[in-house]
Enzyme design. Structure first.
Site, PDB file in Angstrom:
ATOM      1  N   HIS A 100       4.378  -2.429   0.234  1.00  0.00           N
ATOM      2  CA  HIS A 100       5.320  -1.450   0.769  1.00  0.00           C
ATOM      3  C   HIS A 100       5.260  -1.425   2.292  1.00  0.00           C
ATOM      4  O   HIS A 100       4.265  -1.800   2.898  1.00  0.00           O
ATOM      5  CB  HIS A 100       5.081  -0.060   0.179  1.00  0.00           C
ATOM      6  CG  HIS A 100       3.685   0.470   0.326  1.00  0.00           C
ATOM      7  ND1 HIS A 100       2.636   0.023  -0.452  1.00  0.00           N
ATOM      8  CD2 HIS A 100       3.173   1.421   1.139  1.00  0.00           C
ATOM      9  CE1 HIS A 100       1.534   0.668  -0.113  1.00  0.00           C
ATOM     10  NE2 HIS A 100       1.834   1.524   0.862  1.00  0.00           N
ATOM     11  N   HIS A 102       5.712   1.044   5.550  1.00  0.00           N
ATOM     12  CA  HIS A 102       5.773   2.407   6.086  1.00  0.00           C
ATOM     13  C   HIS A 102       6.734   2.398   7.278  1.00  0.00           C
ATOM     14  O   HIS A 102       6.635   1.525   8.147  1.00  0.00           O
ATOM     15  CB  HIS A 102       4.403   2.853   6.608  1.00  0.00           C
ATOM     16  CG  HIS A 102       3.359   3.009   5.561  1.00  0.00           C
ATOM     17  ND1 HIS A 102       3.019   4.235   5.043  1.00  0.00           N
ATOM     18  CD2 HIS A 102       2.575   2.091   4.937  1.00  0.00           C
ATOM     19  CE1 HIS A 102       2.063   4.068   4.152  1.00  0.00           C
ATOM     20  NE2 HIS A 102       1.777   2.785   4.062  1.00  0.00           N
TER      21      HIS A 102
END
Length: 140
Positions: A100, A102
Protein backbone atom coordinates in the site's frame (compact mmCIF):
# COMPACT_ATOMS: atom_id res chain seq x y z
CA UNK A 1 -6.59 -13.44 0.63
CA UNK A 2 -8.98 -14.48 3.36
CA UNK A 3 -6.97 -13.18 6.34
CA UNK A 4 -5.99 -9.84 4.79
CA UNK A 5 -7.88 -6.86 6.22
CA UNK A 6 -7.21 -4.82 3.06
CA UNK A 7 -8.65 -7.58 0.86
CA UNK A 8 -11.69 -7.55 3.15
CA UNK A 9 -12.00 -3.80 2.59
CA UNK A 10 -11.84 -4.35 -1.19
CA UNK A 11 -14.57 -7.04 -0.82
CA UNK A 12 -16.58 -4.59 1.32
CA UNK A 13 -16.73 -7.08 4.21
CA UNK A 14 -14.70 -4.73 6.45
CA UNK A 15 -15.57 -1.06 6.91
CA UNK A 16 -13.50 1.80 5.55
CA UNK A 17 -13.94 5.47 4.68
CA UNK A 18 -13.37 5.11 0.95
CA UNK A 19 -12.15 8.27 -0.77
CA UNK A 20 -10.90 6.92 -4.10
CA UNK A 21 -11.71 4.00 -6.36
CA UNK A 22 -11.01 2.94 -9.90
CA UNK A 23 -10.85 -0.47 -11.59
CA UNK A 24 -7.49 -1.36 -10.02
CA UNK A 25 -6.96 0.79 -6.92
CA UNK A 26 -8.93 1.51 -3.76
CA UNK A 27 -8.16 4.43 -1.44
CA UNK A 28 -9.42 4.93 2.10
CA UNK A 29 -8.56 6.96 5.17
CA UNK A 30 -5.97 5.44 7.51
CA UNK A 31 -7.57 4.42 10.83
CA UNK A 32 -4.50 5.81 12.65
CA UNK A 33 -3.73 8.89 10.60
CA UNK A 34 -0.56 10.85 11.21
CA UNK A 35 -2.35 13.89 9.71
CA UNK A 36 -6.02 14.51 8.84
CA UNK A 37 -6.60 13.22 5.31
CA UNK A 38 -3.88 10.51 5.56
CA UNK A 39 -5.00 8.09 2.85
CA UNK A 40 -3.97 4.53 2.05
CA UNK A 41 -4.04 3.40 -1.56
CA UNK A 42 -4.03 -0.33 -2.27
CA UNK A 43 -4.09 -2.48 -5.37
CA UNK A 44 -7.38 -4.35 -5.48
CA UNK A 45 -5.46 -7.49 -6.43
CA UNK A 46 -3.49 -8.72 -3.41
CA UNK A 47 0.27 -8.20 -3.45
CA UNK A 48 2.03 -8.83 -0.14
CA UNK A 49 4.98 -6.57 -0.91
CA UNK A 50 6.72 -4.66 -3.68
CA UNK A 51 8.25 -7.86 -5.09
CA UNK A 52 4.73 -9.18 -5.75
CA UNK A 53 3.44 -5.87 -7.13
CA UNK A 54 3.63 -5.77 -10.91
CA UNK A 55 5.09 -2.64 -12.51
CA UNK A 56 1.64 -1.99 -14.01
CA UNK A 57 -0.01 -2.20 -10.57
CA UNK A 58 2.69 0.03 -9.08
CA UNK A 59 2.20 2.61 -11.82
CA UNK A 60 -1.54 2.67 -11.23
CA UNK A 61 -0.98 3.01 -7.48
CA UNK A 62 1.25 6.05 -7.98
CA UNK A 63 -1.13 7.58 -10.53
CA UNK A 64 -3.86 7.34 -7.91
CA UNK A 65 -1.41 8.84 -5.42
CA UNK A 66 -0.97 11.86 -7.68
CA UNK A 67 -4.74 12.34 -7.86
CA UNK A 68 -5.25 12.02 -4.10
CA UNK A 69 -2.30 14.34 -3.42
CA UNK A 70 -3.81 16.94 -5.76
CA UNK A 71 -7.14 16.63 -3.92
CA UNK A 72 -5.39 17.06 -0.57
CA UNK A 73 -3.83 20.29 -1.86
CA UNK A 74 -6.95 21.68 -3.59
CA UNK A 75 -9.54 20.76 -0.94
CA UNK A 76 -10.24 22.19 2.51
CA UNK A 77 -7.36 20.01 3.76
CA UNK A 78 -5.20 22.62 1.99
CA UNK A 79 -1.97 20.64 2.12
CA UNK A 80 1.19 22.60 1.41
CA UNK A 81 2.96 19.37 0.47
CA UNK A 82 2.45 15.62 0.44
CA UNK A 83 4.52 12.60 1.49
CA UNK A 84 4.11 9.43 -0.57
CA UNK A 85 5.41 6.52 1.46
CA UNK A 86 5.65 2.75 1.02
CA UNK A 87 6.74 0.57 3.95
CA UNK A 88 7.98 -2.67 2.38
CA UNK A 89 8.60 -5.46 4.86
CA UNK A 90 8.54 -5.78 8.64
CA UNK A 91 11.94 -4.08 9.01
CA UNK A 92 10.49 -1.07 7.16
CA UNK A 93 7.50 -0.92 9.55
CA UNK A 94 5.00 -2.59 7.23
CA UNK A 95 2.22 -3.86 9.51
CA UNK A 96 -0.44 -4.90 6.99
CA UNK A 97 1.07 -7.25 4.44
CA UNK A 98 -0.88 -6.03 1.43
CA UNK A 99 1.27 -3.54 -0.45
CA UNK A 100 0.00 0.00 0.00
CA UNK A 101 0.91 3.62 -0.58
CA UNK A 102 0.47 6.19 2.18
CA UNK A 103 -0.53 9.65 0.94
CA UNK A 104 0.09 12.03 3.83
CA UNK A 105 -0.87 15.70 3.54
CA UNK A 106 1.68 18.09 5.04
CA UNK A 107 1.42 21.66 6.21
CA UNK A 108 4.23 24.15 6.71
CA UNK A 109 5.32 23.92 10.34
CA UNK A 110 3.27 20.79 11.15
CA UNK A 111 6.08 19.27 13.28
CA UNK A 112 5.59 15.79 11.79
CA UNK A 113 8.92 14.03 11.27
CA UNK A 114 8.97 11.03 8.94
CA UNK A 115 12.11 8.93 8.63
CA UNK A 116 14.30 11.43 10.45
CA UNK A 117 17.16 8.93 10.37
CA UNK A 118 17.28 9.23 6.58
CA UNK A 119 18.49 12.77 7.09
CA UNK A 120 21.21 12.06 9.65
CA UNK A 121 22.61 8.62 8.77
CA UNK A 122 25.35 8.38 6.21
CA UNK A 123 26.75 5.61 4.03
CA UNK A 124 30.54 5.72 4.35
CA UNK A 125 31.05 3.84 1.07
CA UNK A 126 28.76 5.35 -1.57
CA UNK A 127 30.85 4.04 -4.52
CA UNK A 128 30.83 0.49 -3.10
CA UNK A 129 27.12 0.56 -2.35
CA UNK A 130 26.38 1.94 -5.83
CA UNK A 131 28.40 -0.88 -7.40
CA UNK A 132 26.51 -3.52 -5.38
CA UNK A 133 23.17 -2.17 -6.60
CA UNK A 134 24.29 -1.61 -10.21
CA UNK A 135 25.60 -5.17 -10.36
CA UNK A 136 22.33 -6.62 -9.06
CA UNK A 137 20.18 -4.45 -11.32
CA UNK A 138 22.16 -5.46 -14.41
CA UNK A 139 21.44 -9.11 -13.62
CA UNK A 140 17.70 -8.66 -13.22
Amino acid sequence: MSDCVFCAIVARTSPAHVVYEDDDVLGFLDIRPVRPGHTLLIPKRHATNLAELSPDQGGKLFQAGQRVAAAQRASAIAADGVNLLVNDGRAAFQTVFHSHLHVVPRHDGDKLILAKSLLIRRDNDLPGTAEILRSELQGS
